[in-house]
Design a protein around this motif. Structure first.
Motif, mmCIF file in Angstrom:
data_model
loop_
_atom_site.group_PDB
_atom_site.id
_atom_site.type_symbol
_atom_site.label_atom_id
_atom_site.label_comp_id
_atom_site.label_asym_id
_atom_site.label_seq_id
_atom_site.Cartn_x
_atom_site.Cartn_y
_atom_site.Cartn_z
ATOM 1 N N PHE A 240 -0.114 -5.577 -4.494
ATOM 2 C CA PHE A 240 -0.260 -4.741 -3.309
ATOM 3 C C PHE A 240 0.520 -5.315 -2.129
ATOM 4 O O PHE A 240 0.973 -6.455 -2.161
ATOM 5 C CB PHE A 240 -1.746 -4.553 -2.925
ATOM 6 N N GLY A 241 0.708 -4.470 -1.118
ATOM 7 C CA GLY A 241 1.379 -4.895 0.108
ATOM 8 C C GLY A 241 0.485 -4.562 1.294
ATOM 9 O O GLY A 241 -0.454 -3.767 1.181
ATOM 10 N N HIS A 255 -3.105 -2.864 6.678
ATOM 11 C CA HIS A 255 -3.958 -2.256 5.645
ATOM 12 C C HIS A 255 -3.387 -2.489 4.248
ATOM 13 O O HIS A 255 -2.219 -2.178 4.006
ATOM 14 C CB HIS A 255 -4.116 -0.753 5.897
ATOM 15 N N PRO A 256 -4.210 -3.008 3.332
ATOM 16 C CA PRO A 256 -3.701 -3.269 1.989
ATOM 17 C C PRO A 256 -3.657 -1.999 1.129
ATOM 18 O O PRO A 256 -4.630 -1.240 1.084
ATOM 19 C CB PRO A 256 -4.720 -4.263 1.414
ATOM 20 N N PHE A 257 -2.536 -1.786 0.460
ATOM 21 C CA PHE A 257 -2.405 -0.691 -0.508
ATOM 22 C C PHE A 257 -1.594 -1.184 -1.697
ATOM 23 O O PHE A 257 -0.583 -1.882 -1.511
ATOM 24 C CB PHE A 257 -1.686 0.528 0.104
ATOM 25 N N ALA A 258 -2.033 -0.804 -2.883
ATOM 26 C CA ALA A 258 -1.285 -1.182 -4.081
ATOM 27 C C ALA A 258 0.027 -0.408 -4.110
ATOM 28 O O ALA A 258 0.089 0.732 -3.640
ATOM 29 C CB ALA A 258 -2.115 -0.852 -5.311
ATOM 30 N N PHE A 259 1.067 -1.014 -4.647
ATOM 31 C CA PHE A 259 2.290 -0.254 -4.905
ATOM 32 C C PHE A 259 1.964 0.655 -6.091
ATOM 33 O O PHE A 259 1.418 0.183 -7.091
ATOM 34 C CB PHE A 259 3.441 -1.203 -5.274
ATOM 35 N N SER A 260 2.249 1.929 -5.977
ATOM 36 C CA SER A 260 1.908 2.831 -7.083
ATOM 37 C C SER A 260 3.141 3.214 -7.900
ATOM 38 O O SER A 260 3.028 3.803 -8.964
ATOM 39 C CB SER A 260 1.199 4.084 -6.552
ATOM 40 N N GLY A 296 4.310 -8.593 1.929
ATOM 41 C CA GLY A 296 3.868 -8.852 0.564
ATOM 42 C C GLY A 296 5.046 -9.103 -0.335
ATOM 43 O O GLY A 296 6.134 -9.410 0.150
ATOM 44 N N PRO A 297 4.898 -9.005 -1.635
ATOM 45 C CA PRO A 297 3.710 -8.548 -2.352
ATOM 46 C C PRO A 297 2.646 -9.640 -2.483
ATOM 47 O O PRO A 297 2.953 -10.815 -2.444
ATOM 48 C CB PRO A 297 4.281 -8.196 -3.736
ATOM 49 N N PHE A 298 1.400 -9.184 -2.661
ATOM 50 C CA PHE A 298 0.269 -10.081 -2.869
ATOM 51 C C PHE A 298 -0.481 -9.638 -4.128
ATOM 52 O O PHE A 298 -0.306 -8.512 -4.595
ATOM 53 C CB PHE A 298 -0.709 -10.001 -1.696
ATOM 54 N N GLY A 299 -1.374 -10.508 -4.587
ATOM 55 C CA GLY A 299 -2.264 -10.125 -5.682
ATOM 56 C C GLY A 299 -1.785 -10.621 -7.030
ATOM 57 O O GLY A 299 -0.598 -10.859 -7.240
ATOM 58 N N VAL A 300 -2.761 -10.798 -7.921
ATOM 59 C CA VAL A 300 -2.445 -11.339 -9.247
ATOM 60 C C VAL A 300 -2.838 -10.360 -10.351
ATOM 61 O O VAL A 300 -2.834 -10.702 -11.522
ATOM 62 C CB VAL A 300 -3.178 -12.683 -9.496
ATOM 63 N N TYR A 301 -3.206 -9.137 -9.939
ATOM 64 C CA TYR A 301 -3.606 -8.130 -10.932
ATOM 65 C C TYR A 301 -2.319 -7.520 -11.470
ATOM 66 O O TYR A 301 -1.665 -6.734 -10.796
ATOM 67 C CB TYR A 301 -4.465 -7.095 -10.216
ATOM 68 N N ILE A 319 -6.963 3.753 -9.333
ATOM 69 C CA ILE A 319 -5.928 4.162 -10.284
ATOM 70 C C ILE A 319 -4.531 3.741 -9.811
ATOM 71 O O ILE A 319 -3.599 3.648 -10.616
ATOM 72 C CB ILE A 319 -5.986 5.711 -10.507
ATOM 73 N N THR A 320 -4.359 3.487 -8.484
ATOM 74 C CA THR A 320 -2.982 3.267 -7.976
ATOM 75 C C THR A 320 -2.261 2.073 -8.626
ATOM 76 O O THR A 320 -1.121 2.233 -9.057
ATOM 77 C CB THR A 320 -2.955 3.145 -6.437
ATOM 78 N N PRO A 321 -2.889 0.874 -8.714
ATOM 79 C CA PRO A 321 -2.144 -0.220 -9.371
ATOM 80 C C PRO A 321 -1.882 0.074 -10.841
ATOM 81 O O PRO A 321 -0.860 -0.332 -11.387
ATOM 82 C CB PRO A 321 -3.071 -1.439 -9.202
ATOM 83 N N VAL A 322 -2.811 0.819 -11.467
ATOM 84 C CA VAL A 322 -2.636 1.161 -12.885
ATOM 85 C C VAL A 322 -1.424 2.082 -13.045
ATOM 86 O O VAL A 322 -0.631 1.947 -13.980
ATOM 87 C CB VAL A 322 -3.918 1.842 -13.439
ATOM 88 N N MET A 323 -1.282 3.024 -12.093
ATOM 89 C CA MET A 323 -0.131 3.939 -12.139
ATOM 90 C C MET A 323 1.164 3.148 -12.115
ATOM 91 O O MET A 323 2.118 3.454 -12.833
ATOM 92 C CB MET A 323 -0.145 4.848 -10.909
ATOM 93 N N SER A 324 1.213 2.131 -11.249
ATOM 94 C CA SER A 324 2.424 1.323 -11.142
ATOM 95 C C SER A 324 2.697 0.632 -12.481
ATOM 96 O O SER A 324 3.832 0.596 -12.956
ATOM 97 C CB SER A 324 2.255 0.288 -10.026
ATOM 98 N N ILE A 325 1.624 0.113 -13.089
ATOM 99 C CA ILE A 325 1.793 -0.588 -14.374
ATOM 100 C C ILE A 325 2.273 0.392 -15.446
ATOM 101 O O ILE A 325 3.227 0.116 -16.184
ATOM 102 C CB ILE A 325 0.461 -1.278 -14.785
#
Ligand SMILES: Cc1cc2nc3c(=O)[nH]c(=O)nc-3n(C[C@H](O)[C@H](O)[C@H](O)COP(=O)(O)OP(=O)(O)OC[C@H]3O[C@@H](n4cnc5c(N)ncnc54)[C@H](O)[C@@H]3O)c2cc1C
Length: 437
Positions: A240-241, A255-260, A296-301, A319-325
């Motif tokens: 996320f960033g 505000h934190p949001f995952a990259f999607s 960012g980026p930050f996070g280890v997920y 669902i957003t980080p999953v979409m990116s994956i």
């Protein structure tokens, strides 16, 4: 927690940083010893203060530390250690008052010397900090205001605690001890300058431009952004960033949001935002050409290297980080097997529904929707995820799959318990909680 070297290194650093302020007090000459309870309470005071200063390191988002432990673990440590620190700090005057009730007079701020006034201010600020943090949801204030209050109380509490220790100076009488504690304070101060001045300054030189926006199901808005005048960021899918819009990066709260989007679409990035509060609602007013900032980026997920089945369990906007994956895997033609269990409030608000269904043309990808409130036409499973549902949904070899859970904290906690009941080893599941406090 993947990076064992980072964990050992940072754990050693943590122990040194926490214990060294007290070890310094034992150097060289000591003042004449007082009774046991007085000395014990002073040790608690110093220990609490050192632990509190250490929180500045924990929350500075230092990349190699975050990479080693993961944001969730760091914020849990922050919460638990701060509680310990406040208990120690409050115990310091309480023990002194019990040992010598005459000292209660120091609570009278009109007559007390300054060193006692600082002690009272520090203790009250620490207590207020704990109340404001533990009862954050009950306070019903905007996150930005809460964040400001949290940081202000921490600064007042630590600052006046230090003034109290220096003004009393009982264990800080030799120049060496004085200098070492000043060095420690400078370290804390540098961290504050780094997180609040240097990092935002670097970020302000790297703006992003919104190129388009897209409405998604479930009151979600996707922002498509590209770097302006710099190379952008290379993120791992799932990370996320920190987004700042309508203000400069020096603003206290980002505000934190995952990259999607797919990590392969570099340098463009997307973030998909559920519009649920004042900031996220306002993002709806952004138009192409508007400037924003992303740290960012930050996070280890993120994806593992394992060839095992990857099971994603996502709740709502989790669902957003999953979409990116998933998008990255498709771009990389990564054909490892994937099962997505997507818990949604209802079928209509299932963000990215159509794209997820379209992805199932890839034989290695399966999606199971689990609506809590289904329509009359719905034929599949309904309700909240539970062990029975997981037993049915998961292919054989439950313990060997890799699990990724993202969504509201309560859901993650529940799913973690379910996986534990299904004997999935701890190292096989990773969580991305969408709330830190
Ligand atoms: C690591 C992480 C990744 C996230 N990724 C996404 C995502 O991809 N899509 C998405 O829609 N949401 C995501 N969120 C949640 C998102 O950050 C919040 O919903 C958003 O900041 C709410 O802002 P608001 O002012 O509109 O809402 P508010 O009504 O002010 O807040 C709603 C909730 O969000 C929390 N929140 C508000 N601001 C922040 C902040 N600056 N930092 C942490 N929590 C905050 C509040 O505690 C509250 O529980 C993520 C959160 C985290 C921690």
């Amino acid at each position: 927690m993947k990076d064992m070297k980072g964990i050992i290194l940072s754990a050693t650093l943590f122990i040194i940083v926490i214990l060294s302020p007290m070890a310094v007090l034992l150097f060289a000459t000591h003042p004449p010893a007082r009774d046991y309870w007085t000395e014990f309470s002073v040790a608690l005071g110093y220990a609490g203060l050192a632990l509190m200063g250490f929180q500045l390191i924990l929350t500075a988002r230092i990349k190699w530390i975050v990479r080693a432990w993961g944001e969730n673990v760091i914020y849990k440590m922050h919460k638990i250690m701060s509680l310990f620190a406040v208990v120690a700090i409050v115990a310091h005057p309480v023990i002194l008052f019990i040992a010598d009730p005459g000292k209660l007079a120091l609570l009278n701020i009109f007559d007390a010397p300054w060193r006692a006034r600082f002690a009272s201010l520090s203790t009250y600020a620490f207590l207020a900090l704990i109340v404001v943090t533990l009862f954050k949801d009950k306070l019903n204030v905007r996150y930005e205001r809460w964040h400001f209050l949290h940081i202000s109380l921490a600064v007042v509490a630590i600052g006046s605690g230090l003034l109290h220790a220096f003004a009393w100076g009982f264990y800080l009488e030799t120049p060496l001890k004085h200098q070492l504690w000043i060095a420690l304070i400078l370290l804390w101060f540098t961290l504050v300058v780094y997180t609040r001045v240097i990092r935002p300054a670097l970020s302000s030189r790297k703006p992003w431009v919104v190129t388009s926006t897209r409405r998604e199901r479930g009151n979600c808005l996707t922002l498509v952004m590209k770097p302006e005048g710099h190379a952008g960021v290379r993120f791992m899918p799932g990370q996320f960033g920190l987004l700042t819009a309508f203000a400069s990066p020096f603003r206290l709260t980002a505000h934190p949001f995952a990259f999607s989007s797919s990590a392969e679409r570099y340098p463009d990035v997307e973030m998909s935002v559920k519009q649920r509060g004042d900031f996220t609602e306002k993002l709806g007013t952004l138009s192409p050409g508007d400037k924003v900032f992303i740290e960012g980026p930050f996070g280890v997920y993120t994806l593992t290297e394992s060839p095992a089945l990857h099971v994603f369990i996502a709740g709502g906007i989790g669902i957003t980080p999953v979409m990116s994956i998933l998008r990255t895997m498709a771009d990389r033609e990564d054909s490892r097997p994937v099962l997505l269990i997507y818990c949604v409030t209802d079928w209509e608000s299932a963000t990215f529904r159509e794209e997820l269904i379209a992805m199932t043309v890839r034989s290695e990808f399966t999606v199971l929707f689990l609506p809590e409130h289904p329509t009359a036409q719905w034929h599949g499973e309904t309700g909240r995820i539970d062990v029975e549902f997981l037993k049915q949904a998961l292919p054989a070899g439950v313990e060997n799959h890799r699990y990724f859970i993202s969504g509201p904290e309560e859901m993650i906690n529940e799913v973690e318990k379910m996986l534990s009941a299904l004997n999935v080893p701890l190292e096989n599941y990773h969580a991305d909680k969408y709330s830190y406090v």
